[in-house]
Design a protein around this motif. Structure first.
Motif, PDB file in Angstrom:
ATOM      1  N   GLY A  93      -9.220   3.257  14.100  1.00 10.21           N
ATOM      2  CA  GLY A  93      -8.262   3.223  14.609  1.00 10.21           C
ATOM      3  C   GLY A  93      -6.988   3.541  13.453  1.00 10.21           C
ATOM      4  O   GLY A  93      -7.624   4.069  12.438  1.00 10.21           O
ATOM      5  N   ALA A  94      -5.815   3.319  13.721  1.00 11.89           N
ATOM      6  CA  ALA A  94      -4.553   3.636  12.722  1.00 11.89           C
ATOM      7  C   ALA A  94      -4.891   2.616  11.355  1.00 11.89           C
ATOM      8  O   ALA A  94      -5.240   1.562  11.593  1.00 11.89           O
ATOM      9  CB  ALA A  94      -3.429   3.645  13.189  1.00 11.89           C
ATOM     10  N   LEU A  95      -4.561   3.364  10.274  1.00 15.57           N
ATOM     11  CA  LEU A  95      -4.681   2.529   8.910  1.00 15.57           C
ATOM     12  C   LEU A  95      -3.459   2.019   8.420  1.00 15.57           C
ATOM     13  O   LEU A  95      -2.530   2.938   8.664  1.00 15.57           O
ATOM     14  CB  LEU A  95      -5.529   3.225   7.962  1.00 15.57           C
ATOM     15  CG  LEU A  95      -6.914   3.920   8.477  1.00 15.57           C
ATOM     16  CD1 LEU A  95      -7.644   4.843   7.379  1.00 15.57           C
ATOM     17  CD2 LEU A  95      -7.685   2.941   8.884  1.00 15.57           C
ATOM     18  N   THR A  96      -3.494   1.038   7.742  1.00 18.96           N
ATOM     19  CA  THR A  96      -2.177   0.476   6.994  1.00 18.96           C
ATOM     20  C   THR A  96      -2.139   1.144   5.409  1.00 18.96           C
ATOM     21  O   THR A  96      -3.322   1.868   5.181  1.00 18.96           O
ATOM     22  CB  THR A  96      -2.277  -1.037   6.599  1.00 18.96           C
ATOM     23  OG1 THR A  96      -3.440  -1.253   5.687  1.00 18.96           O
ATOM     24  CG2 THR A  96      -2.486  -1.624   7.895  1.00 18.96           C
ATOM     25  N   PRO A  97      -0.932   1.279   4.963  1.00 19.35           N
ATOM     26  CA  PRO A  97      -0.917   1.998   3.473  1.00 19.35           C
ATOM     27  C   PRO A  97      -1.974   1.251   2.647  1.00 19.35           C
ATOM     28  O   PRO A  97      -2.488   1.822   1.572  1.00 19.35           O
ATOM     29  CB  PRO A  97       0.237   1.713   3.141  1.00 19.35           C
ATOM     30  CG  PRO A  97       1.128   1.671   4.617  1.00 19.35           C
ATOM     31  CD  PRO A  97       0.473   0.971   5.412  1.00 19.35           C
ATOM     32  N   GLU A  98      -1.950  -0.073   2.641  1.00 17.85           N
ATOM     33  CA  GLU A  98      -2.989  -0.783   1.793  1.00 17.85           C
ATOM     34  C   GLU A  98      -4.504  -0.151   2.140  1.00 17.85           C
ATOM     35  O   GLU A  98      -5.140  -0.270   0.907  1.00 17.85           O
ATOM     36  CB  GLU A  98      -2.819  -2.419   2.021  1.00 17.85           C
ATOM     37  CG  GLU A  98      -1.771  -2.854   1.511  1.00 17.85           C
ATOM     38  CD  GLU A  98      -1.759  -4.584   1.853  1.00 17.85           C
ATOM     39  OE1 GLU A  98      -1.181  -5.291   0.888  1.00 17.85           O
ATOM     40  OE2 GLU A  98      -2.214  -4.919   2.851  1.00 17.85           O
ATOM     41  N   GLN A  99      -4.860   0.010   3.248  1.00 14.92           N
ATOM     42  CA  GLN A  99      -6.284   0.412   3.354  1.00 14.92           C
ATOM     43  C   GLN A  99      -6.228   1.967   3.036  1.00 14.92           C
ATOM     44  O   GLN A  99      -7.399   2.093   2.190  1.00 14.92           O
ATOM     45  CB  GLN A  99      -6.435   0.459   4.972  1.00 14.92           C
ATOM     46  CG  GLN A  99      -6.730  -0.899   5.532  1.00 14.92           C
ATOM     47  CD  GLN A  99      -6.937  -0.832   7.096  1.00 14.92           C
ATOM     48  OE1 GLN A  99      -6.291  -0.475   7.731  1.00 14.92           O
ATOM     49  NE2 GLN A  99      -8.216  -1.276   7.580  1.00 14.92           N
ATOM     50  N   THR A 100      -5.373   2.928   2.924  1.00 16.18           N
ATOM     51  CA  THR A 100      -5.575   4.139   2.531  1.00 16.18           C
ATOM     52  C   THR A 100      -5.288   4.347   1.051  1.00 16.18           C
ATOM     53  O   THR A 100      -5.726   5.260   0.483  1.00 16.18           O
ATOM     54  CB  THR A 100      -4.408   5.140   3.418  1.00 16.18           C
ATOM     55  OG1 THR A 100      -3.241   4.551   2.980  1.00 16.18           O
ATOM     56  CG2 THR A 100      -4.641   5.105   4.656  1.00 16.18           C
ATOM     57  N   ALA A 101      -4.688   3.141   0.401  1.00 11.22           N
ATOM     58  CA  ALA A 101      -4.608   3.350  -0.898  1.00 11.22           C
ATOM     59  C   ALA A 101      -5.990   3.025  -1.663  1.00 11.22           C
ATOM     60  O   ALA A 101      -5.995   3.077  -3.012  1.00 11.22           O
ATOM     61  CB  ALA A 101      -3.595   2.030  -1.499  1.00 11.22           C
ATOM     62  N   SER A 119      -6.576  10.552   7.922  1.00 13.24           N
ATOM     63  CA  SER A 119      -6.027   9.209   7.273  1.00 13.24           C
ATOM     64  C   SER A 119      -4.577   9.300   7.695  1.00 13.24           C
ATOM     65  O   SER A 119      -3.932  10.158   7.394  1.00 13.24           O
ATOM     66  CB  SER A 119      -6.322   9.088   5.755  1.00 13.24           C
ATOM     67  OG  SER A 119      -6.139  10.526   4.834  1.00 13.24           O
ATOM     68  N   CYS A 120      -4.339   8.252   8.834  1.00 13.32           N
ATOM     69  CA  CYS A 120      -3.201   7.886   9.077  1.00 13.32           C
ATOM     70  C   CYS A 120      -2.795   6.519   8.642  1.00 13.32           C
ATOM     71  O   CYS A 120      -3.147   5.771   8.232  1.00 13.32           O
ATOM     72  CB  CYS A 120      -3.357   7.724  10.586  1.00 13.32           C
ATOM     73  SG  CYS A 120      -1.651   7.531  11.491  1.00 13.32           S
ATOM     74  N   THR A 121      -1.210   6.777   8.370  1.00 18.47           N
ATOM     75  CA  THR A 121      -0.699   5.414   7.769  1.00 18.47           C
ATOM     76  C   THR A 121       0.073   4.543   8.549  1.00 18.47           C
ATOM     77  O   THR A 121       0.563   3.642   8.056  1.00 18.47           O
ATOM     78  CB  THR A 121       0.072   5.737   6.466  1.00 18.47           C
ATOM     79  OG1 THR A 121       1.107   6.577   6.971  1.00 18.47           O
ATOM     80  CG2 THR A 121      -0.626   6.527   5.217  1.00 18.47           C
ATOM     81  N   ALA A 122       0.026   4.822   9.894  1.00 19.75           N
ATOM     82  CA  ALA A 122       0.851   4.077  10.838  1.00 19.75           C
ATOM     83  C   ALA A 122       0.236   2.708  10.969  1.00 19.75           C
ATOM     84  O   ALA A 122      -1.160   2.628  11.000  1.00 19.75           O
ATOM     85  CB  ALA A 122       1.057   4.758  12.259  1.00 19.75           C
ATOM     86  N   LEU A 123       1.132   1.674  11.249  1.00 11.08           N
ATOM     87  CA  LEU A 123       0.462   0.322  11.446  1.00 11.08           C
ATOM     88  C   LEU A 123       0.003   0.280  12.857  1.00 11.08           C
ATOM     89  O   LEU A 123       0.478   0.739  13.655  1.00 11.08           O
ATOM     90  CB  LEU A 123       1.339  -0.699  11.315  1.00 11.08           C
ATOM     91  CG  LEU A 123       1.782  -0.859   9.650  1.00 11.08           C
ATOM     92  CD1 LEU A 123       3.173  -1.678   9.639  1.00 11.08           C
ATOM     93  CD2 LEU A 123       0.753  -1.401   8.719  1.00 11.08           C
ATOM     94  N   LEU A 124      -1.332  -0.433  13.068  1.00  5.15           N
ATOM     95  CA  LEU A 124      -1.608  -0.752  14.370  1.00  5.15           C
ATOM     96  C   LEU A 124      -1.454  -2.362  14.620  1.00  5.15           C
ATOM     97  O   LEU A 124      -1.944  -2.966  13.960  1.00  5.15           O
ATOM     98  CB  LEU A 124      -3.143  -0.333  14.610  1.00  5.15           C
ATOM     99  CG  LEU A 124      -3.883  -0.537  15.931  1.00  5.15           C
ATOM    100  CD1 LEU A 124      -3.084   0.420  16.758  1.00  5.15           C
ATOM    101  CD2 LEU A 124      -5.292  -0.229  15.782  1.00  5.15           C
ATOM    102  N   ALA A 125      -0.727  -2.679  15.765  1.00 14.60           N
ATOM    103  CA  ALA A 125      -0.695  -4.121  16.100  1.00 14.60           C
ATOM    104  C   ALA A 125      -1.885  -4.621  16.401  1.00 14.60           C
ATOM    105  O   ALA A 125      -2.904  -4.320  16.992  1.00 14.60           O
ATOM    106  CB  ALA A 125       0.206  -4.086  17.278  1.00 14.60           C
TER     107      ALA A 125
END
Length: 578
Positions: A41-49, A10-16
């Motif tokens: 792909g990479a996940l946003t903090p909102e997704q991992t929350a 679970s990655c919190t980096a933003l993906l364009a």
């Protein structure tokens, strides 16, 4: 998923995310956005929350209009404070209403310009808090062109002209037909499915059948419940199905219901395929461990596309093909994914060799279990010629599905199947059967002693797998995985023979350490060279006949196979119209 070799070779980096206007090449209609075509792909903090607790999914399938309507009630627990819900949903299925915790929201509270439905909550949810979203939606869903390699709806007809419908979503994701978290770790802990279909049709799906409701006009709603389903493993299947069923008495003491739903008029072929269920299940339980979903079912449904590992309702469209190995490879391969894909799910698409490499290796392993090493060797050799070695099997980063499966996006493509299988074959011979199957069980179940009821579906990774190998064997095999997983080129065994001296030396990308043992047969007598330093020198009698790796225990470079590939490429170029 089935081998793409069938199509071509679970990655919190933003993906364009590309803008709305960035429509991708139209693989089907209606067209989908880049966001919808992207899965993982990479996940946003909102997704991992978000922890996905429960999805209650009500569908109505309207085949005459090729339309799908739905109401999805999604329950989440917040791992961190949440002010918005980012839900993946194809914008071809417009949302008409949303309620949060039973209270309707104004239309201004949500937006979905590109396939990421973003819902602004009436009030933030604190860490540990819960929130329920009820989403009403519907429309004309994206149609697959060549399922299951392209995803979407498959609207078809039976030979007698009746509705035959299925979904497939591994590549583009669950958001093609229901509001979801479209990444591997986004699977819900529990799913209830309610599938309403026209009169005369049935809707076999995931998990346990809770009941069938019949309306006055003849429509029926099929109610199913499934635990921990893989996001792309949730499937709709609709048709005038007939059914064959039975019960398997497991070596672990439990009884497992088995079902096959097939088209009318195919009873003899259906019963022959169904006869393969019990012995195949016995193979997996004896070699790997308990069937992971024994308290639900072993389910297979005939589909108008080739196949897919939909959890407890695997899609089958192999037309009852016969093969020299005497079993249906497609059924066996998709069934393998109940262990390698549904029970063990890779948390990152980059690690999907754990699904496909193991899923592919299970066919020759089953051939060996049934007939012995000759069948095993024959089936492995069939896979060997399809290995391409264009890209490493892992890219060591968070990837999308297409970045793994598609060559033009830098993926390893079919190598995660065939090269993955051969890597496992080589590893098995390196560490021995006892250690190999111990590693496999620990990777699949998270423990060495799986029994019905003492495990649940889990997420795994390449890093974890390597750690399990190290723990079980007491040795560090990083050098092995560095070459086979993280390099494209295969190791090459250089042979030099001078007089009565034979020297063998491993050459690997980067010239790193590679102490892989090799068997050598000299005038019919076989010995193992430890190759501890990567090289070995031995005396051979003058004129002796020498065979390196006589039982093909090692995946290594083959100049002959490279020549075959080059010749085929040249022949294909000649055949092209000028």
């Amino acid at each position: 998923m089935i081998l793409r070799l069938l199509l071509a070779a679970s990655c919190t980096a933003l993906l364009a995310i590309p803008p709305v206007s960035a429509q991708l090449p139209r693989k089907g209609e209606p067209a989908i956005t880049a966001q919808t075509q992207r899965s993982g792909g990479a996940l946003t903090p909102e997704q991992t929350a978000l922890q996905f607790d429960h999805a209650d999914l009500a569908f109505e399938v309207l085949p005459d209009a090729q339309r799908l309507n739905g109401v999805a009630t999604l329950r989440f627990t917040a791992r961190a404070p949440v002010a918005r819900l980012p839900i993946d949903l194809d914008r071809n299925l417009p949302v008409t209403a949303i309620a949060i915790d039973g209270v309707a929201l104004p239309a201004s509270a949500w937006t979905n310009p590109e396939g990421r439905l973003t819902i602004t909550l009436p009030r933030p949810v604190p860490a540990g808090g819960k929130v329920t979203a009820t989403i009403t939606y519907g429309g004309t869903p994206h149609v697959a062109v060549k399922a299951p390699w392209d995803d979407g709806m498959v609207w078809s007809k039976t030979p007698d002209g009746r509705t035959w419908f299925a979904t497939t979503a591994e590549g583009y994701g669950c958001d093609l037909f229901w509001p979801c978290l479209d990444f591997p770790t986004g699977e819900p802990a529990l799913v209830d499915l309610h599938i309403t279909v026209p009169k005369g049709l049935k809707a076999p799906s995931n998990g346990v059948l809770v009941g069938v409701d019949t309306f006055a006009d003849g429509r029926t709603t099929w109610n199913w419940r499934a635990k921990h389903p893989n996001t792309y493993g949730i499937a709709l299947n609709v048709g005038p199905y007939e059914e064959v069923r039975g019960t398997y008495k497991s070596r672990f003491g439990n009884s497992i219901p088995m079902f096959y739903w097939y088209l009318p008029g195919e009873k003899p072929q259906a019963e022959k395929l169904f006869a393969e269920f019990a012995p195949t299940l016995d193979f997996f339980e004896s070699m790997i461990g308990p069937y992971p979903f024994g308290d639900e079912k072993l389910g297979v449904v005939e589909t108008p596309h080739k196949g897919m590992e939909h959890q407890t309702i695997n899609a089958y469209g192999n037309d009852y093909a016969k093969a020299p190995e005497g079993f249906d490879w497609l059924f066996q391969h998709e069934f393998a994914h109940e262990w390698f894909g549904n029970q063990l799910t890779a948390a990152n698409w980059d690690d999907y060799w754990l699904h496909e490499g193991y899923g592919t290796y299970m066919q020759p392993l089953y051939g060996q279990w049934r007939e012995g090493r000759a069948r095993y060797a024959t089936m492995l050799q069939g896979e060997r010629g399809a290995i391409m070695n264009r890209m490493p099997m892992t890219q060591q980063r968070i990837t999308t599905e297409e970045e793994v499966y598609e060559l033009d996006k830098g993926g390893a493509g079919q190598d995660i199947y065939n090269k993955g299988s051969w890597m496992l074959h080589t590893l098995r011979n390196l560490i021995g059967d006892t250690a190999f199957f111990d590693v496999t069980r620990r990777a699949v179940y998270g423990r060495p002693d799986p029994k019905p009821g003492n495990f649940t579906p889990r997420f795994g990774s390449t890093k974890e797998y390597e750690a399990i190998v190290r723990r079980v064997t007491g040795k560090d095999y990083g050098w092995f995985f560095d070459v086979y997983l993280r390099q494209a080129a295969l190791p090459e065994l250089i042979e030099t023979r001078t007089g009565t001296t034979l020297t063998l030396a491993w050459k690997v990308p980067g010239n790193g350490r590679f102490p892989l043992p090799v068997e050598v047969q000299i005038d019919g007598k076989t010995r193992t060279l430890p190759m501890t330093t990567g090289t070995a020198t031995l005396a051979v009698p003058k004129g002796a006949h020498v065979v390196i790796d006589p039982d093909a225990l090692v995946l290594r470079r083959s100049i002959a196979l490279e020549a075959v590939a080059a010749w085929k490429s040249a022949q294909a170029a000649k055949a092209k119209p000028q």
